[in-house]
Design an enzyme around this catalytic site. Structure first.
Site, PDB file in Angstrom:
ATOM      1  CD  GLU A 439      -2.504  -1.812   0.207  1.00 22.67           C
ATOM      2  OE1 GLU A 439      -2.664  -0.897  -0.793  1.00 22.67           O
ATOM      3  OE2 GLU A 439      -2.869  -2.964   0.012  1.00 22.67           O
ATOM      4  N   GLY A 440       2.066   1.255  -0.586  1.00 18.66           N
ATOM      5  CA  GLY A 440       2.754   2.393  -0.893  1.00 18.66           C
ATOM      6  C   GLY A 440       4.095   2.127   0.284  1.00 18.66           C
TER       7      GLY A 440
END
Length: 591
Positions: A439-440
């Site tokens: 998620e980053g």
């Protein structure tokens, strides 16, 4: 083998005494029926699911892992049955819109369920978490026809969802993606390309899987401004209205991972697969960020969940394991439980001070999410949305870093026994290592914070959050002045570091990247101090009928946080101000 007990007492204390759930959430339009009594009943049922059904599968799921064969994935033994129970009990519908079959309960209640599920079995929790993100994205951006088609089975849990972003040649730089979507002339599109690292991209738990896929339309602008979002189901609808026709998407394999081995991380090949546009053409990143922000808040909760599970393991072991005979006047003839030793207590308190403060902070953020959606005052809704935008990278990155520290501390309590698989505590370290990455990555989160979020609304949002911290300092100043002084000093360090970055970023193009990690850690410590101040005030204001034992425990853990953890803020503030020189002085071949 590790066991898990849901911390229902903690949730009740935080919701009732620290965060005023009744006034902040249950009073909102549409949530009137979500009373504390109802929430308590829901959480008790969720605890039973986590403790009795999911936790026993955690170790076996890790040992067996998912298996890919001929394009299909088999989840470990017991997972299908557990998911069927999860679905039949209505858990996927908990917070979804009643219009499409959901129960419409507050988001914060769904996040508490997520913590319990992930603490019991993080791999299982990934399937449910991505589905919730798909539901949110389609709800926010899909046409009514798309909502009617996809939301009921997703909310019912018969279908699950995924997020398909990454391609073999591009990760965080989504502007490089090559997957394309051609109009089919009937309102649908034909999607072609390859996606990797797709959580839950293929499995045997649900009847269908809805892939949310980023792709480019013909003649789309270059970069991220030319990306659109499509819903591409694994199976299409047949003439008899059943979704039984296989779409042109195939799982080409799954990753063999360090952790969450019972969660299928798939590579998917789309070969002219039928899909439908979500939202507007070339505005896919806006729609996808609805899903990504859900996921980032969700993985923040995952981080706390794993630390909680590891802490429970370590605490039990420390009470039972006997080594040494005490120190000084406390020395005895027989071996004592290792919890008697100061360094063991330090390791336990590293975990406990993080878990208690982080849980209060993400619950506060979850309440802001509910207020953003339901508050009748548009100005309040906008303010809550801005606070969440500011804090999302902090929660994701700071929590995942500190959770990894806490799970390692739990292993340390076990000594050499923690390093071997038999005790099970090492799984929490392996499972948790993904959280700073997906998620980053945390580096991306830090860059987002310093480059965009602290300048949001020309800096007004960060100033408003600092004002909230100041209010908590004022409220705590007479009750625990030593805690208030430490938080005030840390807030001043954060203000100073913020000013330094704002003033220097234009002249030094590398400053944001060089300072981002340390600035985010500094921000996270102050945000945790904000949450701990709320806990302290609540603990000290409990009446005689309150849980005085719990209040006493919280004040002792708060003392550890304010005296041994929060002072780290000064170090991070000084590091931020060293600028980019110590990093950028090297040329590439000197590394």
């Amino acid at each position: 083998m590790p066991t898990y007990t849901a911390p229902l007492r903690e949730y009740a204390f935080l919701l009732e005494h620290v965060l005023d759930y009744s006034g902040a959430v249950a009073s909102l339009p549409g949530y009137e029926d979500a009373t504390p009594v109802l929430v308590d009943a829901v959480l008790n049922e969720g605890a039973r699911l986590a403790e009795k059904e999911l936790a026993p599968l955690n170790r076996s799921g890790d040992e067996e892992a998912c298996v890919w064969e001929n394009g299909q994935v088999r989840t470990p033994k017991g997972f299908k049955g557990a998911y069927a129970l999860y679905r039949d009990s209505g858990w996927p519908a908990l917070t979804a819109s009643q219009k499409y079959g959901g129960q419409g309960l507050p988001h914060v209640v769904g996040l508490i369920l997520r913590e319990m599920v992930c603490a019991a079995n993080m791999a299982f929790g990934t399937y449910a978490g991505l589905s919730q993100g798909a539901i949110n994205a389609i709800t926010a951006h899909g046409s009514e026809d798309l909502k009617q088609r996809f939301l009921p089975p997703l909310i019912d849990g018969r279908w699950t969802g995924t997020m398909c972003l990454t391609e073999p040649h591009c990760g965080s730089d989504l502007g490089l993606l090559k997957t394309r979507a051609e109009p089919a002339g009937d309102g649908s599109y034909r999607v072609t390309g390859t996606k990797i690292f797709v959580t839950g991209g293929e499995h045997d738990l649900s009847e269908n899987i809805v892939h949310l896929v980023l792709a480019r339309l013909p003649d789309a602008p270059a970069g991220i401004k030319g990306i659109s979002l499509f819903a591409v189901p694994k199976s299409l609808q047949a003439q008899d209205k059943t979704w039984s026709v296989r779409n042109l998407v195939e799982c080409s394999g799954i990753e063999h991972k360090m952790g969450i081995r019972a969660s299928a991380t798939a590579s998917l090949v789309f070969d002219g697969a039928t899909g439908w546009l979500i939202g507007e053409p070339n505005r896919g990143m806006k729609a996808m960020f609805t899903m990504m922000n859900t996921a980032r808040l969700g993985v923040s909760v995952q981080a706390v969940a794993l630390a909680e599970a590891a802490l429970q393991c370590a605490r039990t072991y420390a009470l039972e394991r006997r080594q040494g005979r005490g120190m000084g006047a406390a020395a005895v003839a027989s071996p004592v439980p290792i919890i008697s030793h100061a360094d063991v207590r330090r390791n336990l308190l590293v975990g406990k001070s993080f878990v208690d403060g982080a849980r209060a902070l993400w619950l506060w953020a979850g309440i802001q999410l509910d207020r953003q959606h339901k508050h009748p005052d548009l100005a309040v809704r906008s303010e809550c949305e801005d606070f969440l935008a500011l804090l999302t990278p902090v929660l994701k990155a700071f929590f995942s870093d500190r959770s990894f520290q806490a799970t390692n501390a739990a292993v340390q309590v076990f000594g050499g026994h923690g390093y071997i698989r038999e005790t099970g505590v090492e799984q929490f370290v392996r499972d948790g290592r993904i959280i700073p990455l997906y998620e980053g990555t945390n580096g991306i989160q830090a860059l987002d914070l310093v480059s965009r979020k602290i300048t949001l609304n020309e800096g007004r949002t960060v100033a408003s959050f600092f004002a909230l911290v100041k209010e908590e300092i004022s409220g705590m100043s007479e009750l625990r002045p030593e805690f208030a002084r430490e938080l005030q000093t840390s807030l001043e360090n954060l203000r100073s570091a913020t000013d330094f970055i704002r003033a220097g970023a234009e002249a030094d193009p590398h400053l944001n990247g060089a300072a981002g990690h340390d600035y985010l850690q500094l921000f996270g410590l102050v945000a945790m101090g904000f949450a701990w101040a709320k806990i302290v005030r609540a603990a000290l204001s409990l009446g005689e009928g309150g849980d005085q034992k719990l209040a006493s425990e919280k004040l002792k853990v708060a003392n550890f946080f304010f005296t041994r953890v929060l002072p780290e803020a000064e170090h991070f503030s000084r590091t931020v101000k060293t600028g980019s020189g110590p990093l950028m002085a090297f040329v590439e071949d000197e590394f």
